[in-house]
Design a protein around this motif. Structure first.
Motif, mmCIF file in Angstrom:
data_model
loop_
_atom_site.group_PDB
_atom_site.id
_atom_site.type_symbol
_atom_site.label_atom_id
_atom_site.label_comp_id
_atom_site.label_asym_id
_atom_site.label_seq_id
_atom_site.Cartn_x
_atom_site.Cartn_y
_atom_site.Cartn_z
ATOM 1 N N LYS A 199 0.776 -1.164 -0.013
ATOM 2 C CA LYS A 199 0.042 0.099 -0.157
ATOM 3 C C LYS A 199 0.772 1.411 -0.012
ATOM 4 O O LYS A 199 0.712 2.227 -0.773
ATOM 5 C CB LYS A 199 -0.991 0.102 1.193
ATOM 6 C CG LYS A 199 -2.028 1.254 1.176
ATOM 7 C CD LYS A 199 -2.863 0.998 0.223
ATOM 8 C CE LYS A 199 -4.011 1.943 0.172
ATOM 9 N NZ LYS A 199 -4.865 2.206 -0.960
ATOM 10 N N GLU A 253 2.354 1.688 -3.250
ATOM 11 C CA GLU A 253 1.326 1.937 -4.258
ATOM 12 C C GLU A 253 1.173 3.408 -4.025
ATOM 13 O O GLU A 253 0.789 4.163 -5.351
ATOM 14 C CB GLU A 253 0.094 1.370 -3.894
ATOM 15 C CG GLU A 253 -1.112 1.554 -5.077
ATOM 16 C CD GLU A 253 -2.267 0.737 -4.581
ATOM 17 O OE1 GLU A 253 -3.435 1.294 -5.011
ATOM 18 O OE2 GLU A 253 -2.179 -0.355 -4.083
ATOM 19 N N LEU A 254 1.022 3.961 -3.008
ATOM 20 C CA LEU A 254 0.758 5.505 -2.499
ATOM 21 C C LEU A 254 1.734 6.181 -3.405
ATOM 22 O O LEU A 254 1.744 7.461 -3.858
ATOM 23 C CB LEU A 254 0.478 5.847 -1.152
ATOM 24 C CG LEU A 254 -0.824 5.183 -0.549
ATOM 25 C CD1 LEU A 254 -0.565 5.461 0.764
ATOM 26 C CD2 LEU A 254 -1.794 5.852 -1.247
ATOM 27 N N ASN A 278 1.744 6.173 -7.062
ATOM 28 C CA ASN A 278 0.677 6.866 -7.449
ATOM 29 C C ASN A 278 1.119 8.493 -7.448
ATOM 30 O O ASN A 278 0.991 9.469 -8.094
ATOM 31 C CB ASN A 278 -0.685 6.784 -6.669
ATOM 32 C CG ASN A 278 -1.301 5.523 -7.256
ATOM 33 O OD1 ASN A 278 -0.916 4.910 -8.240
ATOM 34 N ND2 ASN A 278 -2.127 5.061 -6.150
ATOM 35 N N GLU A 334 4.414 9.727 -7.811
ATOM 36 C CA GLU A 334 5.389 9.951 -8.859
ATOM 37 C C GLU A 334 4.661 9.737 -10.118
ATOM 38 O O GLU A 334 5.086 10.726 -10.788
ATOM 39 C CB GLU A 334 6.313 8.721 -8.635
ATOM 40 C CG GLU A 334 7.035 8.908 -7.530
ATOM 41 C CD GLU A 334 8.093 7.511 -7.397
ATOM 42 O OE1 GLU A 334 8.122 6.854 -8.271
ATOM 43 O OE2 GLU A 334 8.749 7.455 -6.460
ATOM 44 N N ILE A 335 3.530 9.226 -10.312
ATOM 45 C CA ILE A 335 2.725 9.166 -11.368
ATOM 46 C C ILE A 335 2.103 10.601 -11.645
ATOM 47 O O ILE A 335 1.968 11.250 -12.584
ATOM 48 C CB ILE A 335 1.510 8.011 -11.574
ATOM 49 C CG1 ILE A 335 2.204 6.773 -11.717
ATOM 50 C CG2 ILE A 335 0.767 8.449 -12.611
ATOM 51 C CD1 ILE A 335 1.358 5.808 -11.704
ATOM 52 N N LYS A 336 1.528 11.275 -10.467
ATOM 53 C CA LYS A 336 0.940 12.412 -10.471
ATOM 54 C C LYS A 336 1.992 13.541 -10.732
ATOM 55 O O LYS A 336 1.560 14.396 -11.658
ATOM 56 C CB LYS A 336 0.265 12.941 -9.305
ATOM 57 C CG LYS A 336 -0.961 12.180 -8.989
ATOM 58 C CD LYS A 336 -1.530 12.569 -7.565
ATOM 59 C CE LYS A 336 -3.111 11.840 -7.569
ATOM 60 N NZ LYS A 336 -3.504 11.908 -5.912
ATOM 61 N N ASN A 349 2.843 13.360 -14.402
ATOM 62 C CA ASN A 349 1.619 13.577 -15.295
ATOM 63 C C ASN A 349 1.611 15.276 -15.376
ATOM 64 O O ASN A 349 1.465 16.043 -16.123
ATOM 65 C CB ASN A 349 0.198 13.192 -14.848
ATOM 66 C CG ASN A 349 0.066 11.893 -15.209
ATOM 67 O OD1 ASN A 349 0.544 10.981 -16.238
ATOM 68 N ND2 ASN A 349 -0.880 11.124 -14.417
#
Length: 168
Positions: A68, A71-72, A75, A77-79, A82
């Motif tokens: 978890k 995953e956070l 996420n 890093e993905i933001k 983006n």
């Protein structure tokens, strides 16, 4: 595994009372004792397995927490990525608009220069036409003067001829 409590002496007696001889009774009891010792779980064995399951469940809970957390972090890093992509797209759009403006400005400047050149060509064509007309006029004028001179010469030659004829 823990050894199972099994009264082998009583088991041999029970088999002998049922009609088995002593060797057969002892062989059967030994075989059963060996089988029970290898395959039957005791309460202690079950408690050990339950304790191991609890440890494994705790480890799974820790791993789930790590997953978890990962995953956070991913996420987040993905933001960030983006947002960077959005910024790059904005820069590309800005560059594209700037280049389109520069192209339009260049087109306008070139078109203005073409108009100036076309006007200069038109002026030169006018000058050439004007020069051509002047030259034609000068040629006609020269032709006329030559004709007049030629006529004058002919009159003079005619006068000379008449004068020479009068002399003779």
């Amino acid at each position: 595994m823990t050894a199972l409590a099994f009264d082998t002496h009583q088991a041999v007696k029970n088999l002998q009372q049922a009609g088995a001889d002593e060797a057969l009774a002892e062989a059967v009891v030994t075989t059963i004792g060996t089988a029970l010792g290898e395959s039957v779980a005791t309460k202690m064995d079950i408690q050990d397995v339950i304790a191991e399951i609890k440890i494994i469940k705790a480890e799974i809970k820790v791993i789930k927490g790590e997953i978890k957390s990962s995953e956070l972090r991913i996420n987040a890093e993905i933001k960030i990525i983006n947002a960077e992509i959005k910024g790059i797209k904005g820069e590309i759009k800005s560059s594209e608009l700037r280049m389109k403006g520069e192209i339009k400005s260049s087109e306008l400047r070139i078109n203005a220069e073409i108009k100036i050149i076309n006007a200069e060509i038109k002026g030169i064509k006018g000058e050439i036409k004007s020069s051509e007309l002047r030259m034609k006029d000068e040629i006609k004028s020269s032709e006329l003067r030559m004709t007049i001179r030629l006529g004058a010469m002919m009159v003079a030659v005619g006068g000379l001829i008449i004068a020479i004829m009068k002399l003779f």
